[in-house]
Design a protein around this motif. Sequence first.
Motif, PDB file in Angstrom:
ATOM      1  N   CYS A 225      42.187  29.850   7.579  1.00 43.41           N
ATOM      2  CA  CYS A 225      42.747  30.952   6.791  1.00 43.41           C
ATOM      3  C   CYS A 225      41.724  32.069   6.587  1.00 43.41           C
ATOM      4  O   CYS A 225      42.044  33.256   6.717  1.00 43.41           O
ATOM      5  CB  CYS A 225      43.239  30.447   5.436  1.00 43.41           C
ATOM      6  SG  CYS A 225      44.670  29.362   5.495  1.00 43.41           S
ATOM      7  N   ILE A 226      40.489  31.683   6.284  1.00 45.33           N
ATOM      8  CA  ILE A 226      39.427  32.672   6.075  1.00 45.33           C
ATOM      9  C   ILE A 226      39.161  33.457   7.354  1.00 45.33           C
ATOM     10  O   ILE A 226      39.054  34.688   7.341  1.00 45.33           O
ATOM     11  CB  ILE A 226      38.131  31.986   5.583  1.00 45.33           C
ATOM     12  CG1 ILE A 226      38.328  31.425   4.170  1.00 45.33           C
ATOM     13  CG2 ILE A 226      36.950  32.953   5.611  1.00 45.33           C
ATOM     14  CD1 ILE A 226      37.212  30.505   3.712  1.00 45.33           C
ATOM     15  N   ILE A 227      39.060  32.749   8.468  1.00 43.49           N
ATOM     16  CA  ILE A 227      38.791  33.413   9.750  1.00 43.49           C
ATOM     17  C   ILE A 227      39.932  34.357  10.101  1.00 43.49           C
ATOM     18  O   ILE A 227      39.701  35.452  10.635  1.00 43.49           O
ATOM     19  CB  ILE A 227      38.525  32.367  10.856  1.00 43.49           C
ATOM     20  CG1 ILE A 227      37.192  31.649  10.574  1.00 43.49           C
ATOM     21  CG2 ILE A 227      38.513  33.005  12.237  1.00 43.49           C
ATOM     22  CD1 ILE A 227      36.966  30.387  11.372  1.00 43.49           C
ATOM     23  N   ASN A 228      41.153  33.991   9.789  1.00 41.88           N
ATOM     24  CA  ASN A 228      42.281  34.899  10.020  1.00 41.88           C
ATOM     25  C   ASN A 228      42.181  36.154   9.172  1.00 41.88           C
ATOM     26  O   ASN A 228      42.485  37.255   9.636  1.00 41.88           O
ATOM     27  CB  ASN A 228      43.616  34.181   9.799  1.00 41.88           C
ATOM     28  CG  ASN A 228      44.005  33.349  10.988  1.00 41.88           C
ATOM     29  OD1 ASN A 228      43.819  33.745  12.131  1.00 41.88           O
ATOM     30  ND2 ASN A 228      44.533  32.164  10.728  1.00 41.88           N
TER      31      ASN A 228
ATOM     32  N   MET B 221      40.941  41.900   8.934  1.00 43.15           N
ATOM     33  CA  MET B 221      40.132  42.988   8.376  1.00 43.15           C
ATOM     34  C   MET B 221      39.317  43.690   9.460  1.00 43.15           C
ATOM     35  O   MET B 221      39.098  44.901   9.387  1.00 43.15           O
ATOM     36  CB  MET B 221      39.263  42.469   7.240  1.00 43.15           C
ATOM     37  CG  MET B 221      40.104  42.068   6.023  1.00 43.15           C
ATOM     38  SD  MET B 221      39.152  41.525   4.605  1.00 43.15           S
ATOM     39  CE  MET B 221      38.728  43.113   3.874  1.00 43.15           C
ATOM     40  N   ALA B 222      38.883  42.960  10.486  1.00 41.16           N
ATOM     41  CA  ALA B 222      38.186  43.591  11.609  1.00 41.16           C
ATOM     42  C   ALA B 222      39.126  44.544  12.343  1.00 41.16           C
ATOM     43  O   ALA B 222      38.732  45.661  12.704  1.00 41.16           O
ATOM     44  CB  ALA B 222      37.654  42.529  12.562  1.00 41.16           C
ATOM     45  N   MET B 223      40.375  44.110  12.542  1.00 39.15           N
ATOM     46  CA  MET B 223      41.357  44.991  13.195  1.00 39.15           C
ATOM     47  C   MET B 223      41.642  46.217  12.332  1.00 39.15           C
ATOM     48  O   MET B 223      41.755  47.323  12.841  1.00 39.15           O
ATOM     49  CB  MET B 223      42.644  44.230  13.499  1.00 39.15           C
ATOM     50  CG  MET B 223      42.493  43.252  14.646  1.00 39.15           C
ATOM     51  SD  MET B 223      44.053  42.499  15.185  1.00 39.15           S
ATOM     52  CE  MET B 223      44.423  41.433  13.810  1.00 39.15           C
ATOM     53  N   GLU B 224      41.726  46.011  11.028  1.00 36.82           N
ATOM     54  CA  GLU B 224      41.969  47.149  10.132  1.00 36.82           C
ATOM     55  C   GLU B 224      40.808  48.134  10.192  1.00 36.82           C
ATOM     56  O   GLU B 224      41.018  49.350  10.234  1.00 36.82           O
ATOM     57  CB  GLU B 224      42.162  46.646   8.687  1.00 36.82           C
ATOM     58  CG  GLU B 224      42.634  47.727   7.753  1.00 36.82           C
ATOM     59  CD  GLU B 224      43.022  47.200   6.377  1.00 36.82           C
ATOM     60  OE1 GLU B 224      43.240  48.042   5.493  1.00 36.82           O
ATOM     61  OE2 GLU B 224      43.138  45.969   6.194  1.00 36.82           O
ATOM     62  N   ALA B 225      39.582  47.637  10.241  1.00 34.68           N
ATOM     63  CA  ALA B 225      38.405  48.507  10.344  1.00 34.68           C
ATOM     64  C   ALA B 225      38.463  49.324  11.638  1.00 34.68           C
ATOM     65  O   ALA B 225      38.091  50.499  11.658  1.00 34.68           O
ATOM     66  CB  ALA B 225      37.123  47.694  10.283  1.00 34.68           C
ATOM     67  N   ASP B 226      38.938  48.711  12.726  1.00 31.99           N
ATOM     68  CA  ASP B 226      39.065  49.412  14.008  1.00 31.99           C
ATOM     69  C   ASP B 226      40.008  50.606  13.925  1.00 31.99           C
ATOM     70  O   ASP B 226      39.835  51.581  14.644  1.00 31.99           O
ATOM     71  CB  ASP B 226      39.566  48.470  15.096  1.00 31.99           C
ATOM     72  CG  ASP B 226      38.465  47.666  15.736  1.00 31.99           C
ATOM     73  OD1 ASP B 226      37.287  47.988  15.548  1.00 31.99           O
ATOM     74  OD2 ASP B 226      38.799  46.685  16.426  1.00 31.99           O
TER      75      ASP B 226
ATOM     76  N   SER C 105      32.380  44.546   6.278  1.00 28.21           N
ATOM     77  CA  SER C 105      31.445  43.579   5.702  1.00 28.21           C
ATOM     78  C   SER C 105      32.100  42.224   5.474  1.00 28.21           C
ATOM     79  O   SER C 105      31.438  41.189   5.579  1.00 28.21           O
ATOM     80  CB  SER C 105      30.827  44.103   4.402  1.00 28.21           C
ATOM     81  OG  SER C 105      31.783  44.220   3.380  1.00 28.21           O
ATOM     82  N   THR C 106      33.387  42.208   5.199  1.00 26.32           N
ATOM     83  CA  THR C 106      34.092  40.932   5.072  1.00 26.32           C
ATOM     84  C   THR C 106      34.226  40.274   6.441  1.00 26.32           C
ATOM     85  O   THR C 106      33.946  39.082   6.604  1.00 26.32           O
ATOM     86  CB  THR C 106      35.491  41.124   4.443  1.00 26.32           C
ATOM     87  OG1 THR C 106      35.358  41.723   3.158  1.00 26.32           O
ATOM     88  CG2 THR C 106      36.211  39.797   4.299  1.00 26.32           C
ATOM     89  N   ALA C 107      34.640  41.042   7.429  1.00 22.51           N
ATOM     90  CA  ALA C 107      34.865  40.498   8.774  1.00 22.51           C
ATOM     91  C   ALA C 107      33.583  39.925   9.381  1.00 22.51           C
ATOM     92  O   ALA C 107      33.620  38.904  10.075  1.00 22.51           O
ATOM     93  CB  ALA C 107      35.441  41.571   9.684  1.00 22.51           C
TER      94      ALA C 107
END
Length: 123
Positions: free
Chosen positions: A106-109, A114-119, A69-71
């Motif tokens: 910074c936010i986009i990073n 977090m998208a990679m962590e979700a993966d 949801s953050t990503a």
Amino acid sequence: MLIDWQFMSISGIGEDLGKLFGVNMSLGIIPPEQYLRFQTSLYNAYLEGLRDMGWQGDAGLVKYGFCLSTALRSVWEVPQFFSILAQLEDDPDNTQLKERLNRLDCIINVHKQMAMEADFISL
């Protein structure tokens, strides 16, 4: 316990935490150098609150919902980033735009991490 009545809805576990974290980054409430600290702190407090209320589910689901949801908030951060890049072409010395661009970067990073962590979370 904290209840945010503005977003009161049925949603996935961790999703409300992603909204809280993402909006506070976007609004500049959390300074960029504190993003990781807040991310960890918010997640731990959220999970502890769930456990205190008797929830015994999989912590991986919470982390997945939070990360995803953050990503997904990049949907509105990325266009702002490119808009500011375009504005800087006309006004390259504008320090306010440069600061905003840096914060968005910074936010986009954070979103990408977090998208990679979700993966990598096994559900």
